[in-house]
Write a protein that holds these residues in place. Structure first.
Motif, PDB file in Angstrom:
ATOM      1  N   SER A 164       0.806  -1.221   0.000  1.00 38.55           N
ATOM      2  CA  SER A 164       0.000   0.000   0.000  1.00 38.55           C
ATOM      3  C   SER A 164       0.839   1.269   0.000  1.00 38.55           C
ATOM      4  CB  SER A 164      -0.937   0.006   1.218  1.00 38.55           C
ATOM      5  OG  SER A 164      -0.200  -0.096   2.414  1.00 38.55           O
ATOM      6  N   ARG A 165       2.002   1.232   0.590  1.00 42.10           N
ATOM      7  CA  ARG A 165       2.856   2.431   0.657  1.00 42.10           C
ATOM      8  C   ARG A 165       4.180   2.169  -0.055  1.00 42.10           C
ATOM      9  NH1 ARG A 165       2.244   6.461   4.633  1.00 42.10           N
ATOM     10  NH2 ARG A 165       4.493   6.542   4.932  1.00 42.10           N
ATOM     11  N   PHE A 166       4.574   3.077  -0.914  1.00 41.74           N
ATOM     12  CA  PHE A 166       5.939   3.025  -1.433  1.00 41.74           C
ATOM     13  C   PHE A 166       6.852   3.674  -0.404  1.00 41.74           C
ATOM     14  CE2 PHE A 166       4.292   7.128  -2.853  1.00 41.74           C
ATOM     15  CZ  PHE A 166       5.359   7.988  -2.642  1.00 41.74           C
ATOM     16  N   THR A 167       8.109   3.351  -0.409  1.00 44.50           N
ATOM     17  CA  THR A 167       9.055   3.963   0.521  1.00 44.50           C
ATOM     18  C   THR A 167       9.739   5.141  -0.162  1.00 44.50           C
ATOM     19  OG1 THR A 167      10.897   2.519  -0.102  1.00 44.50           O
ATOM     20  CG2 THR A 167       9.450   1.758   1.673  1.00 44.50           C
ATOM     21  N   SER A 168       9.976   6.177   0.597  1.00 42.90           N
ATOM     22  CA  SER A 168      10.662   7.353   0.070  1.00 42.90           C
ATOM     23  C   SER A 168      11.771   7.757   1.026  1.00 42.90           C
ATOM     24  CB  SER A 168       9.684   8.517  -0.116  1.00 42.90           C
ATOM     25  OG  SER A 168       9.147   8.924   1.117  1.00 42.90           O
ATOM     26  N   GLN A 169      12.870   8.183   0.471  1.00 45.82           N
ATOM     27  CA  GLN A 169      14.033   8.597   1.257  1.00 45.82           C
ATOM     28  C   GLN A 169      14.571   9.884   0.664  1.00 45.82           C
ATOM     29  OE1 GLN A 169      17.815   6.424   0.648  1.00 45.82           O
ATOM     30  NE2 GLN A 169      17.737   5.977   2.831  1.00 45.82           N
ATOM     31  N   ALA A 170      14.717  10.896   1.476  1.00 46.95           N
ATOM     32  CA  ALA A 170      15.241  12.178   1.011  1.00 46.95           C
ATOM     33  C   ALA A 170      16.755  12.097   0.859  1.00 46.95           C
ATOM     34  CB  ALA A 170      14.864  13.289   1.994  1.00 46.95           C
ATOM     35  N   LEU A 171      17.265  12.511  -0.276  1.00 45.71           N
ATOM     36  CA  LEU A 171      18.705  12.577  -0.542  1.00 45.71           C
ATOM     37  C   LEU A 171      19.064  14.057  -0.555  1.00 45.71           C
ATOM     38  CD1 LEU A 171      18.678   9.943  -3.436  1.00 45.71           C
ATOM     39  CD2 LEU A 171      19.176   9.537  -0.999  1.00 45.71           C
ATOM     40  N   LEU A 172      19.708  14.504   0.502  1.00 44.51           N
ATOM     41  CA  LEU A 172      19.765  15.933   0.792  1.00 44.51           C
ATOM     42  C   LEU A 172      20.881  16.697   0.085  1.00 44.51           C
ATOM     43  CD1 LEU A 172      18.950  15.734   4.614  1.00 44.51           C
ATOM     44  CD2 LEU A 172      17.381  16.046   2.679  1.00 44.51           C
ATOM     45  N   ASP A 173      21.801  15.986  -0.567  1.00 43.34           N
ATOM     46  CA  ASP A 173      22.803  16.668  -1.373  1.00 43.34           C
ATOM     47  C   ASP A 173      23.255  15.736  -2.490  1.00 43.34           C
ATOM     48  OD1 ASP A 173      24.458  14.854  -0.077  1.00 43.34           O
ATOM     49  OD2 ASP A 173      26.005  16.327   0.423  1.00 43.34           O
ATOM     50  N   GLU A 174      24.135  16.233  -3.344  1.00 44.51           N
ATOM     51  CA  GLU A 174      24.548  15.461  -4.514  1.00 44.51           C
ATOM     52  C   GLU A 174      25.334  14.217  -4.129  1.00 44.51           C
ATOM     53  OE1 GLU A 174      27.101  16.496  -8.469  1.00 44.51           O
ATOM     54  OE2 GLU A 174      25.431  17.841  -7.991  1.00 44.51           O
ATOM     55  N   ALA A 175      26.102  14.292  -3.063  1.00 40.66           N
ATOM     56  CA  ALA A 175      26.862  13.122  -2.603  1.00 40.66           C
ATOM     57  C   ALA A 175      25.925  12.002  -2.179  1.00 40.66           C
ATOM     58  CB  ALA A 175      27.773  13.514  -1.448  1.00 40.66           C
ATOM     59  N   ALA A 176      24.861  12.352  -1.476  1.00 40.95           N
ATOM     60  CA  ALA A 176      23.876  11.352  -1.061  1.00 40.95           C
ATOM     61  C   ALA A 176      23.187  10.754  -2.281  1.00 40.95           C
ATOM     62  CB  ALA A 176      22.848  11.989  -0.133  1.00 40.95           C
TER      63      ALA A 176
END
Length: 324
Positions: A164-176
């Motif tokens: 029911s839910r996809f997972t999301s992860q914030a990548l806060l800079d270009e290195a991430a």
């Protein structure tokens, strides 16, 4: 406790995100089901084609993807306010490309033009469509729903196909973002399905290699599909490919492959710790959780979510050469 998707994804500022959706049933999303011997490999092309198609409609850029047996990964750069820069007719046209109904029939060209103008004249509807075309949740919905319907029809079953839910992860800079991209591109290698990038089927790295030219090699790393900003990544495409290739070889044959010396300045420029890179990519899913980035950005992200602690801080410190 799960956090609302609207709180995890910034609805006002552009940024990179790692997205993942998993099949809920025992039956494979793709690949060959060992229990029945039925192959679902063709569904991988469905997903890959859908991702590229939607990148030209939504306010996103696709940087990396991998379609695995029962899930897929996606790294995108999203600009939620990008649709605000589009004309009314462009918003209407993109929406009709997304949900054409019968209007994709060339014989209904006149009817489509009338519908296009009707949408452009409806300010409330336009506002809603602008929001949706900048929404990651709507992007994932528009990837998953058609795949679920086609797969259920093919399997002669009903019910949920995706979790029911996809997972999301914030990548806060270009290195991430770069670290996550390498992790995504190397999913088939890590899973033991292949030992080379060229045979990593239905991945962005294979797509890049298949379409590569000498001129592109020397240019900065760009998105595979979609265009919502002018700048590119810092790392050249040839260096990214070489970095991912070295990382894959080292995962398969630990301590046998050596990082090319010319790549070290690139990692240093991105503030990435070369000594920790391999561990962070190889164990990315275990090492990081809701967000990846330097500590100052992690603190700001946690403050926005009203959290006092985020999982993976020790690995954040290890990934970066310097933290604040």
């Amino acid at each position: 406790m799960a956090i609302k998707r609207s709180e995890q994804i910034d609805s006002e500022n552009a940024g990179y995100y790692h997205l993942m959706s998993r099949c809920v049933r025992r039956a494979f999303l793709c690949g060959v089901d060992e229990a029945t011997g039925i192959s679902f490999e063709h569904r991988r092309a469905w997903i890959e084609q859908r991702i590229v198609q939607l990148a030209e409609i939504f306010a996103i850029e696709v940087y990396s993807y991998a379609v695995m047996h029962n899930h897929y990964h996606l790294v995108v750069y999203s600009n939620p306010l990008g649709p605000c820069q589009w004309t009314d007719l462009e918003v209407a046209d993109r929406w009709l490309r997304l949900f054409p109904g019968k209007l994709n029939n060339p014989q209904l060209k006149h009817q489509r033009a009338l519908r296009l103008q009707a949408i452009a004249d409806d300010k409330a509807l336009l506002a809603e469509y602008r929001h949706r075309l900048g929404s990651i949740s709507w992007l994932m919905r528009c990837i998953n729903e058609p795949i679920a319907k086609r797969s259920n029809q093919e399997d002669c079953v009903k019910g949920h196909f995706w979790e029911s839910r996809f997972t999301s992860q914030a990548l806060l800079d270009e290195a991430a973002a770069l670290t996550c991209m390498a992790y995504v591109d190397l999913n088939p290698v890590r899973a033991g399905l292949t030992d080379s990038l060229e045979t990593s089927d239905y991945t962005s790295i294979q797509s890049r290699l298949n379409a590569i030219s000498e001129a592109q090699l020397n240019k900065a790393l760009e998105s595979l599909a979609g265009k919502v900003r002018e700048r590119t990544m810092v790392i050249p495409l040839k260096d990214y490919i070489e970095l991912v290739e070295w990382t894959g070889k080292t995962i398969i044959h630990p301590n046998k492959a050596h990082l090319p010396s010319r790549l070290l300045p690139i990692l240093q420029q991105l503030n990435i710790n070369q000594a920790s890179w391999l561990n962070q990519v190889n164990h990315y899913e275990r090492n990081f959780y809701r967000a990846v980035g330097p500590l100052d950005l992690i603190r700001a992200y946690a403050e926005r979510l009203k959290l006092k602690w985020l999982k993976g801080i020790s690995n954040i410190r290890a990934l970066y050469l310097t933290t604040t």
